[in-house]
Design an enzyme around this catalytic site. Structure first.
Site, PDB file in Angstrom:
ATOM      1  N   GLU A  41       0.874  -1.168   0.000  1.00  0.00           N
ATOM      2  CA  GLU A  41       0.000   0.000   0.000  1.00  0.00           C
ATOM      3  C   GLU A  41       0.914   1.222   0.000  1.00  0.00           C
ATOM      4  OE1 GLU A  41      -2.751   0.286   3.267  1.00  0.00           O
ATOM      5  OE2 GLU A  41      -3.545   2.188   2.512  1.00  0.00           O
ATOM      6  N   ARG A 268       4.997 -12.811   9.840  1.00  0.00           N
ATOM      7  CA  ARG A 268       5.556 -11.487   9.724  1.00  0.00           C
ATOM      8  C   ARG A 268       6.965 -11.423  10.305  1.00  0.00           C
ATOM      9  NH1 ARG A 268       3.278  -6.249   9.616  1.00  0.00           N
ATOM     10  NH2 ARG A 268       1.476  -6.732   8.427  1.00  0.00           N
ATOM     11  N   LYS A 278       4.041   0.931   9.818  1.00  0.00           N
ATOM     12  CA  LYS A 278       4.235   2.162   9.037  1.00  0.00           C
ATOM     13  C   LYS A 278       3.660   3.379   9.747  1.00  0.00           C
ATOM     14  CE  LYS A 278       2.835   0.176   5.162  1.00  0.00           C
ATOM     15  NZ  LYS A 278       2.338   0.014   3.795  1.00  0.00           N
TER      16      LYS A 278
HETATM   17  P1  ATP Z   1       2.401  -2.084   8.139  1.00  0.00           P
HETATM   18  O1  ATP Z   1       1.766  -2.813   9.269  1.00  0.00           O
HETATM   19  O2  ATP Z   1       3.864  -1.857   8.319  1.00  0.00           O
HETATM   20  O3  ATP Z   1       1.684  -0.855   7.735  1.00  0.00           O
HETATM   21  P2  ATP Z   1       1.176  -3.463   5.931  1.00  0.00           P
HETATM   22  O4  ATP Z   1       0.952  -4.914   5.961  1.00  0.00           O
HETATM   23  O5  ATP Z   1      -0.021  -2.604   6.121  1.00  0.00           O
HETATM   24  O6  ATP Z   1       2.352  -3.127   6.940  1.00  0.00           O
HETATM   25  P3  ATP Z   1       1.532  -3.292   3.119  1.00  0.00           P
HETATM   26  O7  ATP Z   1       2.089  -2.210   2.308  1.00  0.00           O
HETATM   27  O8  ATP Z   1       0.079  -3.586   2.995  1.00  0.00           O
HETATM   28  O9  ATP Z   1       1.900  -2.994   4.622  1.00  0.00           O
HETATM   29  O10 ATP Z   1       2.368  -4.634   2.906  1.00  0.00           O
HETATM   30  C1  ATP Z   1       2.676  -5.155   1.651  1.00  0.00           C
HETATM   31  C2  ATP Z   1       3.043  -6.603   1.802  1.00  0.00           C
HETATM   32  O11 ATP Z   1       4.142  -6.734   2.710  1.00  0.00           O
HETATM   33  C3  ATP Z   1       1.918  -7.427   2.369  1.00  0.00           C
HETATM   34  O12 ATP Z   1       1.834  -8.634   1.638  1.00  0.00           O
HETATM   35  C4  ATP Z   1       2.298  -7.680   3.784  1.00  0.00           C
HETATM   36  O13 ATP Z   1       1.800  -8.906   4.209  1.00  0.00           O
HETATM   37  C5  ATP Z   1       3.834  -7.669   3.711  1.00  0.00           C
HETATM   38  N1  ATP Z   1       4.406  -7.225   4.984  1.00  0.00           N
HETATM   39  C6  ATP Z   1       4.185  -6.069   5.641  1.00  0.00           C
HETATM   40  N2  ATP Z   1       4.840  -6.032   6.810  1.00  0.00           N
HETATM   41  C7  ATP Z   1       5.527  -7.210   6.896  1.00  0.00           C
HETATM   42  C8  ATP Z   1       6.402  -7.794   7.865  1.00  0.00           C
HETATM   43  N3  ATP Z   1       6.715  -7.158   8.997  1.00  0.00           N
HETATM   44  N4  ATP Z   1       6.916  -9.012   7.602  1.00  0.00           N
HETATM   45  C9  ATP Z   1       6.617  -9.661   6.466  1.00  0.00           C
HETATM   46  N5  ATP Z   1       5.809  -9.173   5.512  1.00  0.00           N
HETATM   47  C10 ATP Z   1       5.261  -7.971   5.718  1.00  0.00           C
HETATM   48 MG    MG Z   2      -1.587  -3.491   4.491  1.00  0.00          MG
END
Ligand code: ATP
Ligand code: MG
Length: 564
Positions: A41, A268, A278
């Protein structure tokens, strides 16, 4: 395609996702196609956790001769920005991956999604709810108690169709109405209790501008986007496992026939002494606790890059921690170990004195310079050698000299001998103390000319070897020493305490007037070195030819556990 031939040993190393993919290939699923996607995102910069997902999504595609799309999940115009889109692309490329011409956006599918939603309304499978978010939440029930039906659940299809259209024309305030899927308010899976599909947002989108006033929820858009792109394996983190039945429900309504993206979930990445969300990282940036997203103390990819981390070291780290079905927290020391290990092979050994103390060699001529031969990296002969200037006055580290030194202090002290690396063995004869401060300001030594580096006598045993920089040739630089941003291994662990309370007040120390050998004046931003006996350093982007700035990537050893 066929599964690559693996030796028995390699086979053992497959992670559980690779095992699933290999089994699917063996069973001929999707005609042997492997197509993954990485779906960020664009509401922040990528962090090391994303790197774990990237290595898996792109890695699986590479390993099985498939494709990996880059898809921006840009369903929420409130938080998203092109700045983030650009940085995400740069970071994935830097990690070594390529999405070819397959750069997609969930917003590319807004029309298709809207049409699908309309179709669901027509089939009595979605309805417009006039209640506000709070009321809807109250009706959701609990995991043990069923929810209650919205009074709008059974409104006429025509009415929902009309309202949905008018929602998108901008006739209603944000929050006034939503579109919900009509599934099962008594389902044991809360996500199936008539989940929201669309909400009204009156904010222009970074790609579609003012075209839309209704925006799909992530849970509605995500699975469909996978389907539209022909994704075979939709890999995501464990928290989405409970959403899977909802994605499957939508996919079934699409009447997609045999083909359905297969979602599988992995753990994760969480790291000690680190926050990864984020939202929290944005807060650190916006409230000025760090100097931007690429502050070298941040766990962002651009922060790690600026700090001196290599893409290889990040890959190695990710390979080491692996993929499982269980939440866990990895020790940040393992990440630090990976960069040490990589830079040990790649970084040239240089001389830099961070806390300079002047040392005068009294039996060496004043106007003489000798160029001493030294090798760049004992781990790698191909990195060659160079000459370093030696003269009567050199700098050594302040803590490499002690007046009343204990027996086990193998550095310089009155009457004792040490080797100046790649130069001579010297003996301390005297020193000068600043009367006012009590600090040692000069050390006087004599050298033994027979011990010049390379001569037979140079092998004479002395206990200590010091690094040094010739005063006449030294370049003055700024050095930034970083420590962990948080001083608590689990900054979010205690909900009662704000995570900001755990910020380490000493996470950045700026040293001015450090002395480095002249060769380093040629270095360019991101070049990485080992400063002998001190640590790994790289050139910061703030460097200018007249004012060089170095970042400490990592100390030579894990100084955290042995902190004095
Ligand atoms: P955040 O909680 O940091 O905002 P998010 O999951 O909302 O993370 P996205 O941009 O939606 O962030 O993530 C893109 C991809 O990266 C998704 O497939 C998500 O599952 C993966 N991802 C995000 N954070 C992690 C993490 N800490 N470890 C492994 N994969 C991750
Ligand atoms: Mg997300």
């Amino acid at each position: 395609m066929k599964v690559p031939e693996n030796t028995v040993e390699e086979k053992k190393k497959l992670n559980f996702i690779e095992e699933i993919v290999e089994q699917d290939l063996n069973e001929g699923l999707n005609d042997g196609r492997v197509h993954t996607r990485f779906p960020p995102e664009p509401n922040g910069y990528l962090h090391i956790g994303h790197a774990k997902a990237i290595c898996l999504d792109f890695g699986i595609a590479l390993k099985y001769g498939g494709k990996c799309n880059l898809r921006f999940d840009d369903t929420n115009p409130v938080k998203e920005d092109v700045e983030y889109v650009d940085s995400i692309k740069e970071d994935i490329k830097w990690l070594g991956y390529d999405w070819g011409n397959r750069e997609f956006y969930a917003s590319d599918y807004f029309q298709q999604l809207y049409d699908f939603a309309t179709d669901l309304i027509k089939r009595g499978l979605a309805y417009v709810d006039d209640q506000n978010a709070e009321t809807i939440a109250k009706q959701k029930g609990t995991p043990t108690q069923p929810g209650t039906h919205s009074p709008y659940r059974d409104r006429p299809i025509e009415e929902s169709l009309d309202l949905f259209e008018r929602m998108n024309k901008g006739e209603f305030e944000a929050g006034a109405r939503v579109l919900r899927a009509k599934i099962d308010m008594a389902s044991s899976n809360m996500h199936l209790r008539d989940p929201l599909m669309y909400r009204i947002i009156h904010i222009p989108h970074h790609r579609t501008g003012d075209t839309w006033k209704v925006y799909p929820m992530y849970d509605f858009a995500h699975g469909q986007s996978d389907y539209f792109e022909g994704i075979t394996h939709s890999l995501c983190t464990l928290e989405f496992e409970v959403h899977r039945p909802l994605y499957d429900w939508f996919a079934e309504q699409l009447k997609s026939g045999d083909y359905k993206p297969k979602q599988r979930e992995f753990n994760r990445l969480n790291l000690t002494y680190t926050v990864m969300s984020k939202r929290k990282l944005l807060q650190l940036v916006q409230e000025g606790y760090v100097n931007g997203w690429d502050d070298p103390r941040m766990p962002t990819i651009c922060g790690l890059r600026r700090r001196g981390y290599t893409a290889d070291s990040i890959q190695n780290f990710i390979n080491r921690i692996g993929y499982t079905k269980f939440e866990a927290t990895n020790d940040v020391a393992l990440l630090e170990h990976s960069i040490r290990e990589d830079l040990n092979k790649k970084a040239a050994r240089m001389n830099a004195v961070l806390h300079p103390l002047k040392l005068i060699i009294t039996n060496y001529p004043e106007d003489k310079t000798e160029w001493m031969h030294t090798i760049n990296n004992p781990e790698d002969d191909s990195m060659g050698d160079r000459e370093i200037p030696f003269s009567r006055e050199v700098y050594i580290e302040k803590d490499d000299f002690m007046i009343d030194a204990p027996k086990k202090y193998f550095r310089l002290a009155p009457g004792r001998e040490v080797r100046l690396k790649s130069a001579y063995i010297i003996k301390c004869e005297d020193y000068k103390v600043d009367e006012a401060t009590g600090e040692v300001v000069e050390v006087y030594c004599t050298l033994d000319p027979e011990t010049k580096s390379g001569m037979p006598q140079s092998n004479r045993k002395v206990k200590g070897t010091l690094h040094w920089v010739s005063k006449a040739h030294a370049v003055d630089v700024e050095v930034r020493l970083y420590d962990r941003l948080f001083n608590n291994p689990d900054p979010l662990g205690n909900k009662e305490v704000d995570f900001l309370e755990h910020l380490n007040p000493d996470s950045l120390t700026v040293l001015k007037g450090c002395k480095v050998e002249p060769e380093l004046a040629k270095a360019k931003p991101l070049d990485v070195f080992q400063f002998q006996r001190v640590g790994y350093f790289n050139v910061d982007k703030d460097s200018t030819p007249g004012h060089m700035v170095f970042n400490r990537t990592v100390a030579l050893r894990d100084g955290w556990t042995n902190k004095k």
